[in-house]
Write a protein that holds these residues in place. Structure first.
Motif, short mmCIF file in Angstrom:
data_model
loop_
_atom_site.label_atom_id
_atom_site.label_comp_id
_atom_site.label_asym_id
_atom_site.label_seq_id
_atom_site.Cartn_x
_atom_site.Cartn_y
_atom_site.Cartn_z
N UNK A 1 0.79 -1.24 0.00
CA UNK A 1 0.00 0.00 0.00
C UNK A 1 0.83 1.29 0.00
N UNK A 2 1.84 1.43 0.90
CA UNK A 2 2.52 2.72 0.98
C UNK A 2 3.08 3.18 -0.37
N UNK A 3 3.73 2.29 -1.10
CA UNK A 3 4.30 2.70 -2.40
C UNK A 3 3.20 2.95 -3.42
N UNK A 4 2.19 2.10 -3.39
CA UNK A 4 1.11 2.25 -4.37
C UNK A 4 0.35 3.56 -4.15
N UNK A 5 0.17 3.92 -2.89
CA UNK A 5 -0.56 5.16 -2.58
C UNK A 5 0.20 6.40 -3.03
N UNK A 6 1.52 6.26 -3.23
CA UNK A 6 2.30 7.40 -3.71
C UNK A 6 2.00 7.70 -5.17
N UNK A 7 1.63 6.65 -5.93
CA UNK A 7 1.35 6.92 -7.36
C UNK A 7 -0.15 6.98 -7.67
N UNK A 8 -0.93 6.23 -6.92
CA UNK A 8 -2.37 6.23 -7.19
C UNK A 8 -3.03 7.25 -6.27
N UNK A 9 -2.97 8.48 -6.70
CA UNK A 9 -3.31 9.60 -5.81
C UNK A 9 -4.81 9.68 -5.47
N UNK A 10 -5.64 9.14 -6.33
CA UNK A 10 -7.08 9.33 -6.11
C UNK A 10 -7.77 8.11 -5.53
N UNK A 11 -6.97 7.23 -4.96
CA UNK A 11 -7.54 5.98 -4.45
C UNK A 11 -8.34 6.21 -3.16
N UNK A 12 -9.44 5.49 -3.07
CA UNK A 12 -10.12 5.36 -1.78
C UNK A 12 -9.88 3.94 -1.29
N UNK A 13 -9.43 3.82 -0.05
CA UNK A 13 -9.21 2.49 0.52
C UNK A 13 -10.49 2.06 1.20
#
Ligand code: FEO
Length: 387
Positions: free
Chosen positions: A87-99
């Motif tokens: 998650x931490x790395x992915x959240x850096x590129x997928x800026x509009x994600x809702x978890x």
């Protein structure tokens, strides 16, 4: 690093860990996989991620299908880092994600990663529309962490079950019908025993909740995806979660000068004479996580130890600590062993078996070396006691 199609626009995009041999104490001789799943709909949705060091493998698979920046939702079924570590790395590129996660999941992810990501919490019965598809959530607390949940894609009849129904099994094949089923079932049993066993009541409740679902595919977070043997694995979980046992005696022991081993074989003879299957598990040559696979369905748990320095042997102590934590129920226990002068080990073993709630057979405690007559007496007496 190819994604694997499960159904139209639904892909496995996880990672294969060929090398892991120890999963916090659980021997994973066949490696494992961390299964993440991508649903391409009007909303692009990723279900779970992978262990941190496998992030690159996952992202390569995702990138062959879509630009990872375009992911809209990440469903986090479980906080444990083999599924949230990417998650931490992915959240850096997928800026509009809702978890999308459970309330406990949100708490757990915040505690793990200290990030104020965009969360939406769900509870059992909630539905998330992805466009053409709808995903339903079922919270499954303590199967095997408080945050656990599973989700069901109604249109495609897929249950994303996270750790439930998983197996530690690395393979380039993704589906149960492409693998030797006995191996898949054996690894599923080992997984259940070592990870899920203490939570039988919660598993039974979760099985009841999902029993009304029309399931064509079970996509767990480790190992093979079930699409052919669904009824078998569900039946296994029903049996295991209710502690239904078989007429099997697991005889677990360690021995200093082979006297305790001799007793172990005299014990075996008694069970054999009663027509009960036996499994001899010398702790010098068997790992405790493998012995637990036998424990999942064995009615009789017999544990032997020599006495060393007024104590049971450390291997036996480790096994009993592990056994007690995993809390199998409805078993019959037997403590046995040889000793020189103190003989404390046998009572110590029996105390633990009693604290597990097992019914107990009379303990067997022999000073020094049992001769053939003594061994025969042990067998004869025990034969008369085994219910
Ligand atoms: Fe596979 Fe509980 O993590």
């Amino acid at each position: 690093m190819q994604p694997v199609k499960i159904k139209e626009n639904i892909y496995w995009v996880g990672a294969i860990d060929w090398d892991v041999r120890n999963f916090h104490g659980y021997l994973t001789q066949r490696g494992t996989t961390y299964n993440a799943y991508l649903i391409i709909d009007e909303k692009i949705t990723l279900i779970d991620t992978v262990k941190p060091q496998f992030y690159d493998e996952m992202i390569k698979r995702i990138s062959r299908l879509i630009n990872p920046e375009k992911i809209d939702y990440i469903i986090s079924n479980h906080v444990e880092m083999d599924h949230s570590g990417g998650l931490p790395k992915l959240m850096e590129i997928a800026k509009n994600v809702t978890i999308i996660t459970s309330h406990k999941g949100q708490q757990g992810l915040k505690n793990h990663y200290k990030k104020d990501w965009n969360f939406k919490t769900v509870k059992s019965g909630d539905t998330l529309n992805l466009g053409k598809r709808n995903i339903n959530f079922v919270l499954t607390p303590m199967v095997h962490w408080p945050d656990n949940m599973v989700c069901y894609l109604a249109e495609d009849k897929i249950l994303f079950s996270n750790d439930a129904f998983g197996q530690h099994l690395a393979s380039s094949e993704r589906f149960d019908d492409k693998l030797p089923i006995q191996i898949v079932l054996e690894e599923a049993k080992k997984y259940y025993g070592n990870i899920v066993l203490p939570y039988g009541n919660q598993v039974a409740k979760a099985l009841e909740t999902v029993s009304g679902l029309d399931i064509e595919t079970i996509a767990p977070s480790h190992g093979a995806i079930w699409r052919l043997h669904i009824s078998e694995i569900i039946e296994c979980y029903k049996k295991w979660s209710t502690n239904k046992t078989e007429d099997v005696a697991v005889i677990v022991y360690d021995t200093m000068w082979n006297s305790t081993e001799k007793i172990a074989y005299a014990v075996q003879s008694a069970f054999e004479a009663k027509g009960i299957t036996t499994k001899m598990r010398n702790l010098k040559t068997n790992h405790i996580s493998d012995v637990i696979t036998d424990v999942v369905t064995a009615k009789y748990i017999c544990v032997g130890s020599s006495t060393l320095n007024n104590n049971m042997l450390p291997t036996v102590a480790a096994f009993l600590t592990y056994l007690k934590g995993l809390a199998p129920k409805n078993r019959v226990g037997l403590a046995f062993g040889s000793y020189g002068w103190g003989g404390q080990s046998i009572d110590q073993v029996e105390d633990v078996l009693e604290s597990c709630g097992f019914d107990l057979l009379d303990q067997i405690k022999i000073q020094f070396i049992p001769d053939n007559n003594t061994l025969q007496e042990i067998t004869n007496k025990l034969k008369g006691e085994i219910p």
